[in-house]
Write a protein that holds these residues in place. Sequence first.
Motif: not given
Length: 212
Positions: A172-200
């Motif tokens: 919540q303390n990050r910019s919208d751009e940063t948040v969108d980037t983090i969500i994109g990484e969590l929705e991806g296929d990397g080693p720390y992907a987490s669809p549930a966390l991305a959805a939350e």
Amino acid sequence: MRQNPSFTLADPAEIKRLIRVNPWATLVSNTDDGLVASHYPVLVDESREELSIVTHVGRPDEQLHELGRHELLVVIQGPHGYISPGWYDAKPAVPTWNFTAAHLSGVPEILSDEENFRVLGGLVDHFENRMPHPRRMEGTPENAAYAQRISSGTVGLRLTPTRVVAKSKLSQNRSDETVDTIIGELEGDGPYASPALAAEMRRVHERMRAAR
């Protein structure tokens, strides 16, 4: 759990939602013999307006926890995951961990055998409702008779917490751009992907943006 105003989760409705979606809980007691922890599914007690949960323990956990003699701490853990600084910041930065969690504390009420049986049935229904052919605890006379027999090996409890500490640390303390980037990484296929966390994260930040 250390609190931070940016991440405090204080809305009882949101805490109830957290429990409904993440019902697997850790029960912790500080007994005469030291700390004891167990793990059980919990349900929001929908019959009560205030925040309250019901569950059961298998015997002899009620003795190990000394239930009813002192406070019980119930830990609810929602989606969580590692957030790499490499996802959003080329400058010196450190990683973090995003998560949602709630700590509910209070002296539990021990349920009667009849109410415990109803709670057990509610637990079964809560999870079986997603199945194509739900197996109800009392779906057949044979199932009902079997459930009555084994329910004697459990002890039901209700916890209406006198203290609640809940936290939703979702960038919540990050910019919208940063948040969108983090969500994109969590929705991806990397080693720390987490669809549930991305959805939350997406759910929380969409509400924040809509409120501006």
